[in-house]
Motif scaffolding. Structure first.
Motif, short mmCIF file in Angstrom:
data_model
loop_
_atom_site.label_atom_id
_atom_site.label_comp_id
_atom_site.label_asym_id
_atom_site.label_seq_id
_atom_site.Cartn_x
_atom_site.Cartn_y
_atom_site.Cartn_z
N GLN A 38 -26.55 43.64 57.81
CA GLN A 38 -26.10 42.26 57.60
C GLN A 38 -26.24 41.91 56.12
N ILE A 39 -25.20 41.34 55.55
CA ILE A 39 -25.26 40.87 54.17
C ILE A 39 -24.81 39.41 54.12
N ARG A 40 -25.31 38.72 53.11
CA ARG A 40 -24.94 37.31 52.91
C ARG A 40 -24.68 37.09 51.44
N GLN A 42 -23.54 34.13 48.59
CA GLN A 42 -23.42 32.70 48.38
C GLN A 42 -22.91 32.42 46.98
N VAL A 230 -20.09 30.47 51.37
CA VAL A 230 -20.95 31.49 51.95
C VAL A 230 -20.12 32.45 52.81
N GLU A 232 -20.81 35.91 55.12
CA GLU A 232 -21.87 36.77 55.66
C GLU A 232 -21.38 37.50 56.89
N LEU A 263 -26.69 37.59 46.54
CA LEU A 263 -26.52 38.54 47.64
C LEU A 263 -27.86 38.81 48.28
N THR A 265 -29.68 40.84 51.73
CA THR A 265 -29.41 41.86 52.73
C THR A 265 -30.57 41.93 53.71
#
Length: 267
Positions: A38-40, A42, A230, A232, A263, A265
């Motif tokens: 999972q990555i996000r 912003q 955002v 993700e 970023l 993770t």
């Protein structure tokens, strides 16, 4: 893990599977290690010009402020249209820049992604250029002493070959695998006038490129930080300069050059 900074297009290395490194500020994130995680990302609204560094409300031509779009040598129209280069005549936005970027050997090549295409790149950008385009196979056709000649050759060959990559088919991995590139190279060379054919490359190696992808999208939902702050999800793979996320979503990293991102993770 958390990283933050202005981003640039991903650096890549040719290996059995292409290796990608996401450039964020002064760090490089080894992206292959994040596939399946999972990555996000912003975006808080800050964009900096990749040439002069000043803050800009709008990014032009993949990373430039308006002023640099008009004046920076790396934003010149000859980047997209090499046949317009006049550096060999001593004419350029910046001749010192041109000596290192235009007045050097260039490669004219054939590449296969969704179809067969012709292209031009500086000799030291092989195979980076092919990876950035998401090509599956590529071969050198000619090597010229400057950008202008390579561009003239490309313009001539565009009568017979496309010079565009269908990014949608490329990301769906709809690869046209029926081409024999050494044979196509000979066909191409036979079309050229003798003054251009003299630049043929003796290198007939076909380069095969394999991308780190767990699952290709069936349909494409193109994402942009200009529309949402955002982004993700699970990283399913990387091809060209695109991150492939779950739910058939794709993000063009190069389009967002100069954007300041955070970023994070987690597995």
């Amino acid at each position: 893990m958390e990283y933050q900074g202005n981003i640039l297009k991903m650096r890549s290395e040719l290996a059995d599977t292409v290796q990608y490194y996401f450039r964020i500020g002064d760090q490089e994130v080894p992206m292959n290690e994040l596939i399946g995680m999972q990555i996000r990302m912003q975006f808080d609204g800050q964009i900096n010009c990749i040439s002069c560094g000043k803050r800009t409300k709008t990014s032009f031509s993949q990373g430039f402020c308006y002023s640099c779009l008009q004046t920076a040598p790396e934003a010149s129209e000859t980047v997209m249209r090499p046949e317009l280069s006049k550096s060999h005549l001593g004419i350029a936005r910046d001749m010192e820049w041109a000596k290192e970027h235009d007045l050097i050997d260039h490669i004219v090549y054939l590449a296969v992604s969704s179809e067969l295409k012709v292209g031009v790149t500086r000799h030291h950008q092989v195979p980076t250029r092919w990876i950035d385009q998401g090509a599956s196979f590529a071969i050198r056709v000619a090597q010229t002493p400057n950008r202008h000649i390579a561009g003239v050759m490309e313009v001539f060959l565009k009568k017979y070959f496309t010079d565009k990559t269908n990014w949608r088919d490329m990301l769906k991995n709809n690869v046209a695998e029926h081409f024999n590139l050494p044979e196509e190279k000979e066909k191409l060379l036979s079309l050229l006038p003798s003054e251009l054919r003299q630049y043929r490359s003796a290198n007939n190696d076909v380069v095969s490129l394999n991308y780190p992808v767990l699952e290709y999208p069936m349909k494409l939902n193109s994402l942009s930080f200009d529309k949402q702050s955002v982004i993700e999800g699970e990283l399913k793979g990387i091809k060209g300069q695109y991150l492939i996320l779950d739910q058939d979503r794709v993000l063009n990293i190069r389009k967002h050059n100069g954007y300041f991102l955070r970023l994070t993770t987690h597995s």
